[in-house]
Design a protein around this motif. Structure first.
Motif, PDB file in Angstrom:
ATOM      1  N   THR A  54     -44.427 -13.557 -16.811  1.00 21.57           N
ATOM      2  CA  THR A  54     -45.552 -13.299 -15.695  1.00 21.57           C
ATOM      3  C   THR A  54     -45.757 -14.332 -14.579  1.00 21.57           C
ATOM      4  O   THR A  54     -46.365 -14.014 -13.640  1.00 21.57           O
ATOM      5  CB  THR A  54     -46.945 -12.539 -16.097  1.00 21.57           C
ATOM      6  N   LYS A  78     -37.632 -15.925 -16.378  1.00 20.47           N
ATOM      7  CA  LYS A  78     -37.980 -15.200 -15.049  1.00 20.47           C
ATOM      8  C   LYS A  78     -37.227 -15.709 -13.705  1.00 20.47           C
ATOM      9  O   LYS A  78     -36.696 -15.129 -12.953  1.00 20.47           O
ATOM     10  CB  LYS A  78     -39.491 -15.426 -14.977  1.00 20.47           C
ATOM     11  N   THR A 115     -36.613  -9.574 -15.431  1.00 25.08           N
ATOM     12  CA  THR A 115     -38.009  -9.807 -15.550  1.00 25.08           C
ATOM     13  C   THR A 115     -39.041  -8.944 -14.857  1.00 25.08           C
ATOM     14  O   THR A 115     -40.129  -8.363 -15.343  1.00 25.08           O
ATOM     15  CB  THR A 115     -38.327 -11.281 -15.314  1.00 25.08           C
ATOM     16  N   ASP A 116     -38.815  -8.557 -13.611  1.00 28.86           N
ATOM     17  CA  ASP A 116     -39.410  -7.720 -12.769  1.00 28.86           C
ATOM     18  C   ASP A 116     -39.545  -6.140 -13.560  1.00 28.86           C
ATOM     19  O   ASP A 116     -40.787  -5.745 -13.516  1.00 28.86           O
ATOM     20  CB  ASP A 116     -38.786  -7.632 -11.545  1.00 28.86           C
ATOM     21  N   THR A 174     -42.154  -6.543 -16.503  1.00 31.58           N
ATOM     22  CA  THR A 174     -43.462  -6.961 -16.372  1.00 31.58           C
ATOM     23  C   THR A 174     -44.326  -5.803 -16.543  1.00 31.58           C
ATOM     24  O   THR A 174     -45.426  -6.051 -16.995  1.00 31.58           O
ATOM     25  CB  THR A 174     -43.672  -7.454 -14.822  1.00 31.58           C
TER      26      THR A 174
END
Length: 306
Positions: free
Chosen positions: A52, A179, A186-187, A190
């Motif tokens: 994050t 990331k 990764t997005d 999240t």
């Protein structure tokens, strides 16, 4: 699925409390689980935290070094000294003293950024403080524990330093790397990470409390009171430090939450690894994990109303 994950993260405090009560009343459900799994579970949380974050988030250290340094100094002075004073004031035995001191000497908690966001605090400052205090932890945590607890117990400073590097720093670096290499993946992940961290924290709390349920039931009221005071005094003194230094309201809130909310899962993990002769040393971290999520949710709501 996203809605369910949001509910889990929004009600993390209540979920942790429920899991703690179940583990306390029905410890036999977890008798087959060994405390050694705490480290991998904590690594999962740190990995998610790394995913994050962005390298850019740490630029605050260079753009606003005074705020970050002030916050980190408060982090590594207020909570350790409070822990030592409370342990003396309540005449805690060696094991509980070690546990309380460990909690006080750990870096900021993994939920502090979320609570700061909900409390309308300075999120950039919160992220910067969490990152810097975590990077300093391999040196500061063992050193402070040695200074405050070495009179009564043998502290494995080198072993604790290596543990923090493996359990905290390495997973965060791996998360940052993932990331950077696979940003789209990764997005997509999240939205699920806060819920994953919440569930993992619940598992850690349940394992620790179940392993020490009988001892906690027989003499746990005092340590519960000490943990609550430790957290509440940390929140109050953190806010006071920000106010005395003329920080804005948003910055004061961030500093208060960062100082008061510790990485208690790390404290319990270190107690399990390095203070096996003192099984009760894991208890303060477990109780702190439950309590600071409740107090954090409450202070976020309070700040939102002011």
């Amino acid at each position: 699925m996203k809605r369910l994950c949001r509910l889990i993260s929004d009600y993390m405090g209540m979920l942790v409390l429920l899991c703690a009560v179940v583990a306390l009343l029905l410890p036999e459900l977890f008798s087959h689980v060994k405390p050694t799994v705490i480290n991998p579970l904590l690594g999962v949380i740190m990995f998610g935290m790394g995913m994050t974050l962005r390298v850019e988030d740490f630029r605050i250290v260079f753009s606003r070094p005074k705020d970050v340094i002030t916050g980190c100094l408060a982090q590594f002075t207020v909570m350790p000294l409070l822990a030592w004073l409370l342990a003396r004031a309540f005449s805690l035995d060696e094991a509980l003293t070690v546990g309380v001191v460990l909690v006080g000497c750990c870096p900021g908690g993994t939920a502090s950024n979320v609570i700061t966001y909900l409390a309308k605090g300075d999120l950039a400052l919160s992220v910067g403080m969490t990152g810097v205090s975590t990077l300093l932890a391999p040196v500061m945590t063992p050193l402070l524990v040695w200074l405050l607890a070495d009179k009564t117990v043998d502290v494995d400073v080198a072993g604790m330093l290596l543990s923090i590097l493996w359990v905290v720093i390495l997973p965060i670096v791996l998360g940052l790397t993932v990331k950077r290499l696979w940003p789209r993946l990764t997005d997509r992940c999240t939205a699920y990470l806060p819920a994953l961290s919440s569930i993992t924290i619940c598992l850690i709390v349940m394992i620790i409390i179940a392993a020490n349920a009988s001892k906690l039931l027989s003499g746990g009221l005092v340590i519960v009171g000490v943990v609550m005071l430790h957290n509440l005094c940390g929140l109050g003194l953190g806010y006071t430090v920000g106010r005395l230094l003329g920080m804005s309201t948003a910055k004061r809130r961030a500093v208060a939450i960062e100082v008061g909310m510790q990485n208690s899962g790390l404290a319990s993990s270190l107690a399990t690894l390095h203070f096996a002769a003192y099984p009760m040393a894991t208890i303060p971290g477990a109780i702190f994990s439950v309590w600071h999520n409740l107090s954090g949710a409450a202070i976020a709501r309070l700040f939102n109303k002011t």
